[in-house]
Scaffold this motif. Sequence first.
Motif, short mmCIF file in Angstrom:
data_model
loop_
_atom_site.label_atom_id
_atom_site.label_comp_id
_atom_site.label_asym_id
_atom_site.label_seq_id
_atom_site.Cartn_x
_atom_site.Cartn_y
_atom_site.Cartn_z
N TYR A 39 -23.52 34.89 -45.64
CA TYR A 39 -22.16 34.54 -45.25
C TYR A 39 -21.22 34.73 -46.43
CZ TYR A 39 -23.73 32.72 -40.78
OH TYR A 39 -24.24 32.61 -39.51
N TYR A 40 -20.12 35.42 -46.17
CA TYR A 40 -19.15 35.76 -47.21
C TYR A 40 -17.79 35.12 -46.91
CZ TYR A 40 -22.44 39.49 -48.42
OH TYR A 40 -23.55 40.21 -48.79
N CYS A 41 -17.19 34.62 -47.95
CA CYS A 41 -15.81 34.13 -47.89
C CYS A 41 -14.88 35.31 -48.15
CB CYS A 41 -15.64 33.06 -48.97
SG CYS A 41 -13.99 32.40 -49.14
N HIS A 42 -13.79 35.36 -47.40
CA HIS A 42 -12.85 36.47 -47.51
C HIS A 42 -11.42 35.95 -47.54
CE1 HIS A 42 -10.13 39.41 -45.48
NE2 HIS A 42 -10.73 40.25 -46.30
N ALA A 43 -10.57 36.65 -48.29
CA ALA A 43 -9.15 36.30 -48.31
C ALA A 43 -8.31 37.57 -48.31
CB ALA A 43 -8.82 35.46 -49.54
N ASP A 44 -7.24 37.53 -47.52
CA ASP A 44 -6.28 38.62 -47.51
C ASP A 44 -5.25 38.39 -48.60
OD1 ASP A 44 -6.21 38.64 -43.91
OD2 ASP A 44 -7.26 40.00 -45.28
N PRO A 45 -4.93 39.41 -49.37
CA PRO A 45 -3.88 39.24 -50.37
C PRO A 45 -2.50 39.28 -49.71
CG PRO A 45 -4.68 41.48 -50.41
CD PRO A 45 -5.55 40.75 -49.43
N SER A 46 -1.57 38.55 -50.28
CA SER A 46 -0.19 38.60 -49.77
C SER A 46 0.42 39.98 -49.99
CB SER A 46 0.65 37.53 -50.47
OG SER A 46 0.12 36.25 -50.25
N ASP A 47 0.05 40.62 -51.08
CA ASP A 47 0.52 41.97 -51.38
C ASP A 47 -0.34 42.97 -50.60
OD1 ASP A 47 0.86 43.92 -54.47
OD2 ASP A 47 1.26 44.39 -52.37
N PRO A 48 0.25 43.67 -49.65
CA PRO A 48 -0.55 44.62 -48.85
C PRO A 48 -1.13 45.77 -49.67
CG PRO A 48 1.79 44.90 -48.42
CD PRO A 48 1.66 43.67 -49.25
N ASN A 49 -0.63 45.97 -50.88
CA ASN A 49 -1.15 47.04 -51.73
C ASN A 49 -2.35 46.60 -52.55
OD1 ASN A 49 0.84 48.99 -50.99
ND2 ASN A 49 2.31 47.89 -52.28
N SER A 50 -2.69 45.31 -52.47
CA SER A 50 -3.84 44.80 -53.22
C SER A 50 -5.09 44.83 -52.36
CB SER A 50 -3.56 43.36 -53.67
OG SER A 50 -2.46 43.32 -54.55
N SER A 51 -6.23 44.82 -53.04
CA SER A 51 -7.51 44.81 -52.33
C SER A 51 -7.83 43.42 -51.81
CB SER A 51 -8.63 45.28 -53.26
OG SER A 51 -8.39 46.58 -53.74
N ASP A 52 -8.63 43.37 -50.76
CA ASP A 52 -9.09 42.09 -50.23
C ASP A 52 -9.99 41.40 -51.27
OD1 ASP A 52 -9.59 42.86 -46.68
OD2 ASP A 52 -7.84 42.97 -48.01
N TYR A 53 -10.08 40.08 -51.14
CA TYR A 53 -10.93 39.29 -52.01
C TYR A 53 -12.19 38.87 -51.25
CZ TYR A 53 -6.55 38.86 -54.60
OH TYR A 53 -5.38 39.13 -55.28
N ILE A 78 -3.78 31.53 -56.49
CA ILE A 78 -3.93 31.09 -55.10
C ILE A 78 -2.71 31.45 -54.27
CG2 ILE A 78 -4.22 29.05 -53.63
CD1 ILE A 78 -5.82 27.85 -55.98
N SER A 79 -1.55 31.51 -54.90
CA SER A 79 -0.32 31.85 -54.17
C SER A 79 -0.33 33.27 -53.66
CB SER A 79 0.88 31.64 -55.09
OG SER A 79 0.79 32.49 -56.23
N SER A 80 -1.26 34.09 -54.16
CA SER A 80 -1.32 35.49 -53.72
C SER A 80 -2.20 35.67 -52.49
CB SER A 80 -1.84 36.38 -54.86
OG SER A 80 -3.19 36.06 -55.16
N ILE A 81 -2.75 34.56 -51.96
CA ILE A 81 -3.62 34.63 -50.80
C ILE A 81 -2.83 34.38 -49.52
CG2 ILE A 81 -5.46 33.40 -49.58
CD1 ILE A 81 -6.83 33.01 -52.21
N ASN A 82 -3.19 35.12 -48.48
CA ASN A 82 -2.55 34.93 -47.19
C ASN A 82 -3.56 34.27 -46.24
OD1 ASN A 82 -0.74 35.03 -45.11
ND2 ASN A 82 -0.75 37.25 -44.89
N ASN A 83 -4.16 35.04 -45.39
CA ASN A 83 -5.14 34.49 -44.45
C ASN A 83 -6.53 34.45 -45.09
OD1 ASN A 83 -3.06 34.66 -42.46
ND2 ASN A 83 -3.55 36.84 -42.26
N MET A 84 -7.40 33.61 -44.54
CA MET A 84 -8.76 33.54 -45.04
C MET A 84 -9.75 33.53 -43.87
SD MET A 84 -8.60 30.88 -48.24
CE MET A 84 -10.23 31.42 -48.79
N GLY A 85 -11.01 33.81 -44.21
CA GLY A 85 -12.01 33.80 -43.15
C GLY A 85 -13.42 33.85 -43.69
#
Length: 118
Positions: free
Chosen positions: A93-107, A28-35
Amino acid sequence: QVQLVESGGGLVQAGGSLRLSCAVSGRISSINNMGWFRQAPGKQREMVAFISSGGSLNYADSVIGRFTISRDSAKNTMYLQMNSLKPEDTAIYYCHADPSDPNSSDYWGQGTQVTVSS
């Protein structure tokens, strides 16, 4: 690393309400923004609501005043309260999360179907 699981979709009449949940597990610590995003048949996926790691909110014009996004860090869950639903809100409807690491794929979650009947 991160798993997103949506729930709460279903069939509702126009004017009704639903609350979607997105349970977050893993790093969870690797998540930034969500939507929340949605995709209706034959249409592109679109952003519905966004919540930043700092708590800033943003909504699609079509849902302003009807939908509310929130995030409960203690429960590792994000919500989308949907009121005054319209047939045009029908979509997956899909849940989305941005990774904190910009080199990682979105969730992304697997999606939950919301159907609003007229």
